[in-house]
Design a protein around this motif. Structure first.
Motif, short mmCIF file in Angstrom:
data_model
loop_
_atom_site.label_atom_id
_atom_site.label_comp_id
_atom_site.label_asym_id
_atom_site.label_seq_id
_atom_site.Cartn_x
_atom_site.Cartn_y
_atom_site.Cartn_z
N THR A 1 0.90 -1.08 0.00
CA THR A 1 0.02 -0.11 0.01
C THR A 1 0.71 1.19 -0.04
OG1 THR A 1 -1.75 -1.13 1.11
CG2 THR A 1 -1.86 1.32 1.40
N VAL A 2 2.00 1.36 0.84
CA VAL A 2 2.76 2.42 0.61
C VAL A 2 3.60 2.53 -0.59
CG1 VAL A 2 5.13 3.32 1.69
CG2 VAL A 2 3.38 2.31 3.21
N ASP A 3 3.91 1.30 -1.18
CA ASP A 3 4.66 1.33 -2.52
C ASP A 3 3.54 2.04 -3.76
OD1 ASP A 3 6.78 0.39 -1.61
OD2 ASP A 3 6.45 -1.71 -2.24
N LEU A 4 2.30 1.69 -3.33
CA LEU A 4 1.23 2.11 -4.43
C LEU A 4 1.00 3.51 -3.96
CD1 LEU A 4 -0.99 1.29 -6.69
CD2 LEU A 4 -2.56 0.60 -4.73
N ALA A 5 1.18 4.10 -2.80
CA ALA A 5 0.92 5.50 -2.48
C ALA A 5 2.07 6.35 -3.23
CB ALA A 5 0.80 5.73 -1.21
N ARG A 6 3.09 5.92 -3.10
CA ARG A 6 4.30 6.45 -3.77
C ARG A 6 4.23 6.68 -5.29
NH1 ARG A 6 7.87 3.54 -2.02
NH2 ARG A 6 8.31 4.52 0.11
N ALA A 7 3.92 5.43 -5.86
CA ALA A 7 3.78 5.46 -7.15
C ALA A 7 2.41 6.50 -7.86
CB ALA A 7 3.41 3.96 -7.66
N THR A 8 1.47 6.44 -6.97
CA THR A 8 0.23 7.31 -7.49
C THR A 8 0.03 8.64 -7.00
OG1 THR A 8 -1.23 6.03 -5.79
CG2 THR A 8 -1.03 5.01 -7.78
N VAL A 9 0.09 8.68 -5.63
CA VAL A 9 -0.18 10.19 -5.24
C VAL A 9 1.31 10.97 -5.02
CG1 VAL A 9 -1.06 11.56 -3.07
CG2 VAL A 9 -2.10 9.33 -3.82
N GLY A 10 2.22 10.25 -4.41
CA GLY A 10 3.47 10.88 -4.35
C GLY A 10 4.19 10.49 -3.08
N GLN A 11 5.44 10.62 -2.87
CA GLN A 11 6.34 10.36 -1.95
C GLN A 11 5.83 11.03 -0.50
OE1 GLN A 11 8.93 8.28 -1.44
NE2 GLN A 11 9.18 8.54 0.60
N ARG A 12 5.16 12.16 -0.66
CA ARG A 12 4.83 13.04 0.46
C ARG A 12 3.82 12.44 1.35
NH1 ARG A 12 0.18 15.66 -0.85
NH2 ARG A 12 -0.24 15.55 -3.15
N VAL A 13 2.97 11.44 0.83
CA VAL A 13 1.91 10.80 1.68
C VAL A 13 2.34 9.51 2.19
CG1 VAL A 13 0.13 12.09 0.38
CG2 VAL A 13 0.77 9.64 -0.35
N THR A 14 3.47 9.20 1.77
CA THR A 14 4.08 7.58 2.22
C THR A 14 4.01 7.41 3.65
OG1 THR A 14 6.15 8.21 1.85
CG2 THR A 14 5.07 7.21 -0.02
N GLY A 15 4.64 8.26 4.42
CA GLY A 15 4.70 8.37 5.72
C GLY A 15 3.33 8.50 6.40
N LEU A 16 2.31 9.01 5.94
CA LEU A 16 0.97 9.03 6.78
C LEU A 16 0.33 7.76 6.23
CD1 LEU A 16 -1.79 10.54 7.94
CD2 LEU A 16 -2.00 11.22 5.31
N VAL A 17 0.32 7.23 5.20
CA VAL A 17 -0.34 5.90 4.87
C VAL A 17 0.22 4.97 5.40
CG1 VAL A 17 -0.52 4.47 2.96
CG2 VAL A 17 -1.06 6.84 2.53
N ALA B 1 1.64 5.10 8.47
CA ALA B 1 1.37 5.16 9.81
C ALA B 1 -0.30 4.42 10.21
CB ALA B 1 1.51 6.48 10.39
N ILE B 2 -1.12 4.83 9.04
CA ILE B 2 -2.37 4.51 9.54
C ILE B 2 -2.55 3.08 9.13
CG2 ILE B 2 -4.75 4.95 8.44
CD1 ILE B 2 -4.08 7.73 8.00
N MET B 3 -1.84 2.65 8.17
CA MET B 3 -1.92 1.07 7.67
C MET B 3 -1.38 0.43 8.88
SD MET B 3 -3.19 0.25 4.92
CE MET B 3 -2.58 -1.53 4.69
N ARG B 4 -0.40 0.81 9.67
CA ARG B 4 0.04 -0.07 11.02
C ARG B 4 -1.01 0.26 11.95
NH1 ARG B 4 5.08 -1.43 10.60
NH2 ARG B 4 6.52 -0.84 8.83
N LYS B 5 -1.53 0.99 12.19
CA LYS B 5 -2.71 1.44 13.22
C LYS B 5 -3.86 0.17 12.56
CE LYS B 5 -1.75 5.98 14.81
NZ LYS B 5 -2.34 7.18 14.88
N LEU B 6 -4.06 0.28 11.41
CA LEU B 6 -5.03 -0.74 11.05
C LEU B 6 -4.85 -2.09 11.22
CD1 LEU B 6 -6.08 0.60 7.66
CD2 LEU B 6 -7.48 0.80 9.66
N SER B 7 -3.52 -2.46 11.48
CA SER B 7 -3.28 -3.87 11.78
C SER B 7 -3.48 -4.22 13.24
CB SER B 7 -1.68 -4.11 11.18
OG SER B 7 -0.84 -3.42 12.07
N ALA B 8 -3.73 -3.39 14.16
CA ALA B 8 -3.67 -3.61 15.51
C ALA B 8 -4.85 -4.83 15.64
CB ALA B 8 -4.10 -2.40 16.20
N HIS B 9 -5.98 -4.72 14.90
CA HIS B 9 -6.69 -5.77 15.16
C HIS B 9 -7.36 -6.34 13.78
CE1 HIS B 9 -7.87 -3.96 18.92
NE2 HIS B 9 -8.07 -2.87 18.38
N ASP B 10 -7.87 -7.55 13.87
CA ASP B 10 -8.26 -8.14 12.65
C ASP B 10 -9.77 -7.69 12.35
OD1 ASP B 10 -9.79 -9.58 14.63
OD2 ASP B 10 -9.09 -11.43 14.29
#
Length: 435
Positions: free
Chosen positions: A100-116, A118-127
């Protein structure tokens, strides 16, 4: 082509341009040059994300602590796809987050990869079940059912209005399982037995399921068979063998042509013909294409069903009116989040007017089939009740008598089919006799 990039492009069209997921997905896959495995991944990413989109949106907000409106729409779509990989497809955390981070870099740009990231890691806190527990904490019973069943509350309320409470979880769950395509043979042109590897449908004598793409069937390629939900087949079949005088048949709202093709074959077998009417010119072309395998016995016209140019001329009339499509949520995954109660209300006057004109188009002792692909009372029994109150010469027939082998389909004198009961779309049918 990266399959995740293809899925992202499709989802952007669905959410940003209000496109239909199944149509955009089909077109995109036709040109993406993906192998079977990657095409399957794209299909699951798009369909699964659209089906649970409302749930994923609530999870993303809960995990990130911020409203979706504070994020770029493209970033929201990236996170939705990431959430489905983590929670719906149960991919390993590293693979889902990194892709997802790689896709963010390829589509929106490097500047949003940190945000994506961070949120993806928080999403992984639960199933997924864990997040549903979080979202459902403190909810009332209907809200909890909506959350755990992945539907807006208003749809759950509409289902609760016509189903026993104990069936609601199964009805919602059935909408979350993509249906296998059902084939239909054109009467007089093909038989179920000639479909390769086919298993006859549960109720319809014209239906079957088979492995592989429908286009692999010779009869489908030749137009002697097609793809049509079994519920759609059943309502046309019910109309065809309801007692009525001799004379031509009318399909008042014929696009895109599935029911018209079945009705045309059944009409020809009874020595008569079908007029297929459709308001929109591009849908009329689809109807004509669907009817093209018949050498005769059909006429297709572009016409407004609320302002018909014909008189009282038809012995059987099919009024399959425009509706919310709440009965086909399993095959149109994004529609549950796209529709609103206001959409149902807005269609009411059109549905009533089309039914009035269907009655006005029917000869004495003829039959009208009022059909919707929706179980919502405001689109079904309430429409029929209102129009019957205006027409004392029209009476309700006991429609379940026309489908005696279909169990648990009676809704009073009408028919209501269900995915969880019958394996069909939630088609509604009322049969009216006109004096």
């Amino acid at each position: 082509m990266n399959p995740r990039r293809v899925a992202f492009d499709v989802l952007r069209q669905v959410t940003g341009e209000d496109a239909y997921a199944n149509l955009v997905l089909s077109k995109r896959l036709a040109t993406a040059g993906l192998d079977t495995r990657d095409a399957g991944l794209v299909t699951e990413l798009v369909s699964g994300t659209c089906r649970l989109m409302g749930t994923y949106d609530r999870v993303i907000e809960a995990a990130s602590g911020r409203a979706l409106s504070t994020l770029q729409p493209a970033v929201v779509d990236l996170l939705r796809l990431g959430a489905h990989q983590l929670l719906g497809m149960r991919m390993k955390k590293y693979a889902a987050v990194t892709s997802t981070v790689d896709l963010a870099r390829a589509t929106v740009g490097q500047r949003v990869t940190g945000l994506v990231n961070a949120i993806m890691r928080k999403l992984s806190a639960h199933d997924l079940d864990g997040w549903l527990d979080v979202l459902a904490a403190g909810a009332d019973p209907l809200d909890e059912l909506a959350i755990r069943g992945h539907h807006p509350r208003w749809i759950v309320e509409a289902y609760a209005d016509v189903l026993p409470a104990e069936e609601l979880p199964a009805a919602l769950a059935a909408n979350n399982v993509a249906p296998h395509p059902t084939l239909v043979v054109r009467p007089g042109l093909a038989k179920v037995q000639e479909l390769r590897g086919a298993t006859p449908a549960r109720f319809s004598p014209f239906g079957a399921t088979a492995e592989g793409a429908p286009s692999e069937q010779t009869a489908v390629r030749q137009g002697r068979a097609g793809v049509q939900d079994e519920g759609s087949q059943l309502v046309a079949w019910a109309l065809s063998h309801t007692a009525a005088p001799e004379g031509p048949w009318l399909d008042l709202c014929a696009g895109p042509g599935g029911k018209a093709s079945l009705l045309a074959g059944l009409a020809r077998q009874q020595g008569t013909w079908l007029l297929a009417s459709e308001l929109q010119e591009h849908r009329t072309r689809l109807v004509a294409q669907s009817l093209g395998a018949y050498p005769d016995g059909t006429v297709t016209v572009v016409a407004d069903g609320t302002k018909p140019a014909w008189g009282r001329a038809f012995s059987r009339v099919m009024a399959d009116v425009p509706c919310s499509g709440l009965g086909a949520l399993r095959r149109r995954p994004e529609s549950r989040w796209r529709r609103s109660p206001e959409d149902v209300t807005a269609l009411g006057s059109l549905q009533r007017e089309l039914l009035r004109k269907a009655i006005a188009s029917t000869v004495p002792r003829g039959v009208v089939a009022y059909v919707t692909c929706s179980p919502h009372r405001a689109e079904t029994v309430e429409v029929v009740n209102d129009v019957l109150a205006e027409h004392p010469g029209a009476t309700r027939l006991h429609a379940p008598d026309m489908l005696p082998d279909v169990p648990d389909a009676a809704l009073g004198d009408d028919i209501q089919l269900w995915p969880h009961r019958h394996g069909t779309d939630a088609m509604y049918l009322a049969l009216l006799s006109v004096e």
